[in-house]
Scaffold this motif. Sequence first.
Motif, PDB file in Angstrom:
ATOM      1  N   ARG A  94       0.852  -1.194   0.000  1.00 29.79           N
ATOM      2  CA  ARG A  94       0.000   0.000   0.000  1.00 29.79           C
ATOM      3  C   ARG A  94       0.888   1.244   0.000  1.00 29.79           C
ATOM      4  NH1 ARG A  94      -2.403  -3.191   3.988  1.00 29.79           N
ATOM      5  NH2 ARG A  94      -1.337  -1.903   5.539  1.00 29.79           N
ATOM      6  N   GLU A 144       0.471   4.401   0.212  1.00 31.84           N
ATOM      7  CA  GLU A 144       0.258   5.463   1.218  1.00 31.84           C
ATOM      8  C   GLU A 144       0.809   5.093   2.596  1.00 31.84           C
ATOM      9  OE1 GLU A 144      -2.142   4.499  -0.891  1.00 31.84           O
ATOM     10  OE2 GLU A 144      -2.754   6.293  -1.998  1.00 31.84           O
ATOM     11  N   ASP A 145       0.995   3.805   2.835  1.00 27.94           N
ATOM     12  CA  ASP A 145       1.437   3.377   4.166  1.00 27.94           C
ATOM     13  C   ASP A 145       2.947   3.173   4.277  1.00 27.94           C
ATOM     14  OD1 ASP A 145      -1.132   3.427   5.113  1.00 27.94           O
ATOM     15  OD2 ASP A 145      -1.537   1.333   4.598  1.00 27.94           O
ATOM     16  N   GLU A 156      -0.640  -0.802  -4.492  1.00 27.91           N
ATOM     17  CA  GLU A 156      -1.971  -0.211  -4.417  1.00 27.91           C
ATOM     18  C   GLU A 156      -1.826   1.264  -4.078  1.00 27.91           C
ATOM     19  OE1 GLU A 156      -5.461  -2.660  -2.852  1.00 27.91           O
ATOM     20  OE2 GLU A 156      -5.048  -1.243  -1.234  1.00 27.91           O
ATOM     21  N   GLN A 157      -2.367   2.097  -4.943  1.00 26.92           N
ATOM     22  CA  GLN A 157      -2.233   3.541  -4.761  1.00 26.92           C
ATOM     23  C   GLN A 157      -3.567   4.163  -5.131  1.00 26.92           C
ATOM     24  OE1 GLN A 157       1.180   4.914  -6.899  1.00 26.92           O
ATOM     25  NE2 GLN A 157       1.596   6.556  -5.452  1.00 26.92           N
ATOM     26  N   ALA A 158      -4.105   5.013  -4.262  1.00 28.87           N
ATOM     27  CA  ALA A 158      -5.424   5.621  -4.470  1.00 28.87           C
ATOM     28  C   ALA A 158      -6.438   4.542  -4.865  1.00 28.87           C
ATOM     29  CB  ALA A 158      -5.349   6.725  -5.522  1.00 28.87           C
ATOM     30  N   SER A 159      -6.463   3.488  -4.096  1.00 27.71           N
ATOM     31  CA  SER A 159      -7.297   2.286  -4.278  1.00 27.71           C
ATOM     32  C   SER A 159      -7.230   1.659  -5.665  1.00 27.71           C
ATOM     33  CB  SER A 159      -8.761   2.500  -3.883  1.00 27.71           C
ATOM     34  OG  SER A 159      -9.072   3.801  -3.601  1.00 27.71           O
ATOM     35  N   GLU A 160      -6.162   1.931  -6.374  1.00 28.73           N
ATOM     36  CA  GLU A 160      -5.961   1.251  -7.652  1.00 28.73           C
ATOM     37  C   GLU A 160      -4.781   0.306  -7.513  1.00 28.73           C
ATOM     38  OE1 GLU A 160      -4.715   2.537 -12.057  1.00 28.73           O
ATOM     39  OE2 GLU A 160      -6.092   3.954 -11.054  1.00 28.73           O
ATOM     40  N   ARG A 161      -4.932  -0.910  -8.013  1.00 30.53           N
ATOM     41  CA  ARG A 161      -3.902  -1.930  -7.839  1.00 30.53           C
ATOM     42  C   ARG A 161      -3.220  -2.206  -9.178  1.00 30.53           C
ATOM     43  NH1 ARG A 161      -5.455  -7.312  -4.398  1.00 30.53           N
ATOM     44  NH2 ARG A 161      -5.823  -5.768  -2.763  1.00 30.53           N
TER      45      ARG A 161
END
Length: 295
Positions: A216, A218-219, A278-283
Amino acid sequence: MEFAYIDWLRRQTPMNPRALVGPGDDAAVLDWPAPSSCLVTTDMLMDDVDFRLDEVGPHRVGRKAMAVNLSDIAAMAGRPVAAVVAVALPRTGNTSLAEELYRGMREMADAFDTPIVGGDTNGWNGPLVISATVLGEAVGRGPVLRRGAKPGDWLLVTGPLGGSIRGKHLDFTPRVREALRLHDLVELHAMIDISDGLAADVGHICAESGCGVVLRAEDIPLSNDSRDLEQALSDGEDFELAFAVSPADGQMLLNKQPVLGITLSAIGEFVADGIWLEQASERRPMQPKGWVHEL
Ligand SMILES: [Mg+2]
Protein backbone atom coordinates in the motif's frame (compact mmCIF):
# COMPACT_ATOMS: atom_id res chain seq x y z
CA MET A 1 48.55 -12.32 9.37
CA GLU A 2 51.68 -10.37 10.16
CA PHE A 3 53.10 -10.84 13.62
CA ALA A 4 52.96 -7.19 14.65
CA TYR A 5 49.37 -6.87 13.49
CA ILE A 6 48.33 -10.02 15.37
CA ASP A 7 49.94 -8.66 18.52
CA TRP A 8 48.18 -5.36 18.06
CA LEU A 9 44.91 -7.17 17.39
CA ARG A 10 45.26 -9.29 20.52
CA ARG A 11 45.81 -6.23 22.64
CA GLN A 12 42.71 -4.63 21.13
CA THR A 13 40.44 -7.64 21.63
CA PRO A 14 38.36 -7.46 24.80
CA MET A 15 37.55 -10.57 26.82
CA ASN A 16 34.32 -12.28 25.88
CA PRO A 17 33.00 -15.41 27.59
CA ARG A 18 32.07 -17.01 24.24
CA ALA A 19 35.60 -16.57 22.82
CA LEU A 20 37.63 -19.27 24.61
CA VAL A 21 40.56 -18.64 22.24
CA GLY A 22 40.70 -15.44 20.20
CA PRO A 23 43.19 -14.13 17.61
CA GLY A 24 46.70 -15.61 17.67
CA ASP A 25 46.17 -19.35 17.43
CA ASP A 26 45.54 -21.35 14.25
CA ALA A 27 41.81 -21.05 14.76
CA ALA A 28 39.56 -19.37 17.28
CA VAL A 29 37.66 -21.51 19.77
CA LEU A 30 34.10 -20.52 20.65
CA ASP A 31 31.95 -21.73 23.46
CA TRP A 32 28.83 -23.09 21.77
CA PRO A 33 26.18 -24.41 24.13
CA ALA A 34 24.13 -27.26 22.68
CA PRO A 35 21.53 -27.53 21.25
CA SER A 36 21.54 -24.09 19.61
CA SER A 37 22.04 -23.93 15.81
CA CYS A 38 24.82 -21.83 14.34
CA LEU A 39 23.97 -19.07 11.85
CA VAL A 40 26.73 -18.10 9.43
CA THR A 41 26.76 -15.13 7.09
CA THR A 42 29.47 -13.40 5.06
CA ASP A 43 29.69 -10.29 2.92
CA MET A 44 32.51 -8.82 0.85
CA LEU A 45 32.86 -5.08 0.25
CA MET A 46 35.16 -3.66 -2.44
CA ASP A 47 36.53 -0.17 -2.93
CA ASP A 48 34.89 1.58 -5.89
CA VAL A 49 32.06 -0.97 -5.99
CA ASP A 50 30.46 -0.81 -2.52
CA PHE A 51 32.12 2.38 -1.25
CA ARG A 52 34.74 4.94 -2.21
CA LEU A 53 37.55 4.76 0.29
CA ASP A 54 38.91 8.22 -0.52
CA GLU A 55 35.49 9.75 0.18
CA VAL A 56 34.29 7.85 3.24
CA GLY A 57 37.52 6.79 4.97
CA PRO A 58 38.48 3.42 6.46
CA HIS A 59 36.61 3.85 9.76
CA ARG A 60 33.18 3.97 8.11
CA VAL A 61 34.12 1.14 5.75
CA GLY A 62 35.07 -1.07 8.69
CA ARG A 63 31.88 -0.16 10.48
CA LYS A 64 29.77 -1.03 7.45
CA ALA A 65 31.58 -4.33 6.78
CA MET A 66 30.55 -5.49 10.23
CA ALA A 67 27.08 -3.91 10.16
CA VAL A 68 25.91 -5.60 6.93
CA ASN A 69 26.69 -9.00 8.42
CA LEU A 70 25.03 -8.18 11.74
CA SER A 71 21.99 -7.09 9.73
CA ASP A 72 21.82 -10.53 8.11
CA ILE A 73 21.92 -12.18 11.54
CA ALA A 74 19.14 -9.78 12.59
CA ALA A 75 17.12 -10.84 9.53
CA MET A 76 17.19 -14.41 10.89
CA ALA A 77 16.20 -13.10 14.35
CA GLY A 78 19.46 -14.55 15.65
CA ARG A 79 21.96 -13.32 18.21
CA PRO A 80 25.48 -12.53 16.95
CA VAL A 81 28.25 -14.42 18.74
CA ALA A 82 31.58 -13.77 17.00
CA ALA A 83 33.14 -12.44 13.79
CA VAL A 84 36.16 -13.11 11.61
CA VAL A 85 37.50 -10.73 8.97
CA ALA A 86 39.68 -11.03 5.86
CA VAL A 87 41.20 -7.87 4.38
CA ALA A 88 43.17 -7.16 1.20
CA LEU A 89 45.00 -3.90 1.86
CA PRO A 90 46.30 -1.68 -0.96
CA ARG A 91 50.10 -1.37 -0.73
CA THR A 92 49.67 2.35 -1.19
CA GLY A 93 47.87 2.52 2.17
CA ASN A 94 49.67 3.00 5.47
CA THR A 95 49.32 1.21 8.78
CA SER A 96 46.74 3.70 9.97
CA LEU A 97 44.44 2.42 7.18
CA ALA A 98 44.44 -1.08 8.70
CA GLU A 99 44.03 0.26 12.21
CA GLU A 100 41.22 2.66 11.37
CA LEU A 101 39.45 -0.07 9.43
CA TYR A 102 39.73 -2.35 12.41
CA ARG A 103 38.55 0.35 14.82
CA GLY A 104 35.46 0.88 12.66
CA MET A 105 34.74 -2.84 12.71
CA ARG A 106 35.31 -3.01 16.43
CA GLU A 107 33.03 -0.08 17.17
CA MET A 108 30.17 -1.86 15.43
CA ALA A 109 31.03 -5.34 16.75
CA ASP A 110 31.36 -4.06 20.33
CA ALA A 111 27.95 -2.41 20.13
CA PHE A 112 26.55 -5.92 19.71
CA ASP A 113 28.91 -7.74 22.06
CA THR A 114 30.48 -9.61 19.16
CA PRO A 115 34.21 -10.29 19.51
CA ILE A 116 36.35 -10.33 16.37
CA VAL A 117 38.12 -13.61 17.05
CA GLY A 118 40.35 -13.89 14.02
CA GLY A 119 41.11 -12.96 10.45
CA ASP A 120 43.66 -12.54 7.74
CA THR A 121 45.31 -9.47 6.24
CA ASN A 122 47.27 -9.33 3.00
CA GLY A 123 48.81 -6.45 1.07
CA TRP A 124 48.43 -6.26 -2.70
CA ASN A 125 48.57 -3.86 -5.63
CA GLY A 126 44.83 -3.53 -5.76
CA PRO A 127 42.04 -1.62 -4.04
CA LEU A 128 40.80 -2.29 -0.50
CA VAL A 129 38.67 -5.42 -0.21
CA ILE A 130 37.15 -6.46 3.09
CA SER A 131 35.19 -9.59 3.82
CA ALA A 132 33.61 -10.15 7.22
CA THR A 133 31.86 -13.27 8.46
CA VAL A 134 29.57 -13.26 11.48
CA LEU A 135 28.52 -16.34 13.41
CA GLY A 136 25.31 -16.20 15.37
CA GLU A 137 23.03 -18.42 17.35
CA ALA A 138 19.39 -19.18 16.85
CA VAL A 139 17.19 -18.22 19.77
CA GLY A 140 13.60 -18.78 20.88
CA ARG A 141 11.51 -20.44 18.20
CA GLY A 142 14.59 -20.78 15.98
CA PRO A 143 15.83 -18.84 12.97
CA VAL A 144 13.25 -16.88 10.94
CA LEU A 145 13.57 -17.66 7.24
CA ARG A 146 12.37 -15.95 4.07
CA ARG A 147 9.89 -18.74 3.53
CA GLY A 148 6.87 -18.90 5.78
CA ALA A 149 4.72 -15.94 4.70
CA LYS A 150 1.12 -16.94 3.98
CA PRO A 151 -1.70 -15.22 2.06
CA GLY A 152 -3.51 -13.01 4.57
CA ASP A 153 -0.34 -12.24 6.58
CA TRP A 154 0.52 -8.62 7.14
CA LEU A 155 3.79 -7.11 5.95
CA LEU A 156 5.51 -4.79 8.43
CA VAL A 157 8.74 -2.78 8.30
CA THR A 158 10.89 -1.47 11.15
CA GLY A 159 11.52 2.03 9.82
CA PRO A 160 11.46 4.61 7.03
CA LEU A 161 12.84 3.73 3.59
CA GLY A 162 14.64 5.30 0.66
CA GLY A 163 17.55 7.63 -0.05
CA SER A 164 20.10 5.65 1.96
CA ILE A 165 22.85 6.55 -0.52
CA ARG A 166 22.96 9.95 1.21
CA GLY A 167 24.64 8.38 4.22
CA LYS A 168 22.47 5.81 5.94
CA HIS A 169 23.96 2.95 3.90
CA LEU A 170 27.26 3.59 5.73
CA ASP A 171 26.04 4.66 9.14
CA PHE A 172 23.02 2.49 9.83
CA THR A 173 22.55 0.49 13.01
CA PRO A 174 21.61 -3.13 12.31
CA ARG A 175 18.23 -4.10 13.77
CA VAL A 176 19.60 -6.92 15.91
CA ARG A 177 17.93 -5.93 19.19
CA GLU A 178 14.66 -5.05 17.46
CA ALA A 179 14.57 -8.44 15.72
CA LEU A 180 15.18 -10.31 18.97
CA ARG A 181 12.43 -8.34 20.67
CA LEU A 182 9.96 -9.02 17.85
CA HIS A 183 10.93 -12.72 17.85
CA ASP A 184 10.16 -12.79 21.55
CA LEU A 185 6.80 -11.04 21.19
CA VAL A 186 5.17 -12.67 18.17
CA GLU A 187 5.55 -15.52 15.73
CA LEU A 188 7.51 -14.09 12.81
CA HIS A 189 6.44 -16.05 9.72
CA ALA A 190 9.19 -14.71 7.43
CA MET A 191 11.75 -11.91 7.55
CA ILE A 192 14.44 -10.20 5.46
CA ASP A 193 16.69 -7.19 5.84
CA ILE A 194 16.22 -4.59 3.12
CA SER A 195 19.48 -4.52 1.21
CA ASP A 196 18.35 -4.71 -2.43
CA GLY A 197 15.30 -2.42 -2.04
CA LEU A 198 11.84 -2.95 -0.57
CA ALA A 199 10.21 -4.25 -3.75
CA ALA A 200 13.07 -6.64 -4.55
CA ASP A 201 13.46 -7.93 -1.00
CA VAL A 202 9.75 -8.43 -0.41
CA GLY A 203 9.88 -10.19 -3.79
CA HIS A 204 12.49 -12.55 -2.28
CA ILE A 205 10.11 -13.37 0.60
CA CYS A 206 7.30 -14.03 -1.91
CA ALA A 207 9.52 -16.23 -4.09
CA GLU A 208 10.64 -18.32 -1.13
CA SER A 209 7.18 -18.45 0.45
CA GLY A 210 5.34 -19.24 -2.79
CA CYS A 211 2.92 -16.33 -2.46
CA GLY A 212 2.40 -12.73 -3.59
CA VAL A 213 2.04 -9.36 -1.91
CA VAL A 214 0.12 -6.09 -2.18
CA LEU A 215 2.07 -3.03 -1.03
CA ARG A 216 0.00 0.00 0.00
CA ALA A 217 1.81 3.07 -1.31
CA GLU A 218 0.26 5.46 1.22
CA ASP A 219 1.44 3.38 4.17
CA ILE A 220 5.10 3.07 3.21
CA PRO A 221 7.13 5.31 5.55
CA LEU A 222 9.54 7.54 3.60
CA SER A 223 12.85 8.55 5.13
CA ASN A 224 13.87 12.22 5.25
CA ASP A 225 16.47 11.44 2.60
CA SER A 226 13.91 9.92 0.29
CA ARG A 227 12.44 12.13 -2.40
CA ASP A 228 9.58 9.91 -3.38
CA LEU A 229 7.86 6.57 -3.20
CA GLU A 230 9.87 5.24 -6.13
CA GLN A 231 13.06 5.58 -4.07
CA ALA A 232 11.50 3.93 -1.03
CA LEU A 233 10.53 0.99 -3.24
CA SER A 234 13.72 0.57 -5.20
CA ASP A 235 16.63 2.09 -3.26
CA GLY A 236 18.78 -0.49 -1.55
CA GLU A 237 20.68 -0.62 1.69
CA ASP A 238 18.03 0.70 4.06
CA PHE A 239 18.82 -2.23 6.34
CA GLU A 240 15.42 -2.06 7.96
CA LEU A 241 13.64 -5.38 8.45
CA ALA A 242 10.56 -6.44 6.50
CA PHE A 243 8.56 -9.26 8.03
CA ALA A 244 5.34 -11.26 7.83
CA VAL A 245 3.03 -11.85 10.79
CA SER A 246 -0.58 -12.90 11.34
CA PRO A 247 -3.12 -10.02 11.12
CA ALA A 248 -3.77 -10.32 14.87
CA ASP A 249 -0.07 -10.01 15.70
CA GLY A 250 0.30 -7.20 13.16
CA GLN A 251 -2.55 -5.27 14.74
CA MET A 252 -1.09 -5.76 18.23
CA LEU A 253 2.35 -4.54 17.08
CA LEU A 254 0.82 -1.47 15.44
CA ASN A 255 -1.33 -0.59 18.44
CA LYS A 256 1.25 -1.19 21.17
CA GLN A 257 4.46 -0.27 19.29
CA PRO A 258 6.34 -2.46 21.79
CA VAL A 259 9.80 -2.17 20.21
CA LEU A 260 11.76 0.63 21.85
CA GLY A 261 13.27 3.24 19.54
CA ILE A 262 11.46 2.37 16.33
CA THR A 263 8.02 2.83 14.80
CA LEU A 264 6.60 -0.25 13.13
CA SER A 265 4.51 0.28 9.99
CA ALA A 266 2.14 -2.16 8.31
CA ILE A 267 2.64 -1.57 4.60
CA GLY A 268 0.86 -4.42 2.88
CA GLU A 269 -0.65 -7.85 2.85
CA PHE A 270 0.48 -11.15 1.42
CA VAL A 271 -1.81 -12.63 -1.24
CA ALA A 272 -1.89 -15.80 -3.34
CA ASP A 273 0.31 -14.47 -6.13
CA GLY A 274 1.66 -11.43 -7.95
CA ILE A 275 3.50 -8.38 -6.66
CA TRP A 276 1.20 -5.38 -6.58
CA LEU A 277 1.28 -1.74 -5.65
CA GLU A 278 -1.97 -0.21 -4.42
CA GLN A 279 -2.23 3.54 -4.76
CA ALA A 280 -5.42 5.62 -4.47
CA SER A 281 -7.30 2.29 -4.28
CA GLU A 282 -5.96 1.25 -7.65
CA ARG A 283 -3.90 -1.93 -7.84
CA ARG A 284 -1.20 -2.36 -10.46
CA PRO A 285 1.48 -5.00 -10.97
CA MET A 286 4.96 -4.00 -9.89
CA GLN A 287 8.41 -5.03 -11.05
CA PRO A 288 10.44 -6.20 -8.07
CA LYS A 289 13.51 -4.45 -9.43
CA GLY A 290 16.44 -4.29 -7.14
CA TRP A 291 19.10 -1.84 -6.33
CA VAL A 292 22.03 -2.00 -8.74
CA HIS A 293 25.45 -1.73 -7.15
CA GLU A 294 26.75 1.50 -8.61
CA LEU A 295 28.00 4.66 -6.95
MG1 LIG B 1 20.08 -10.14 3.90
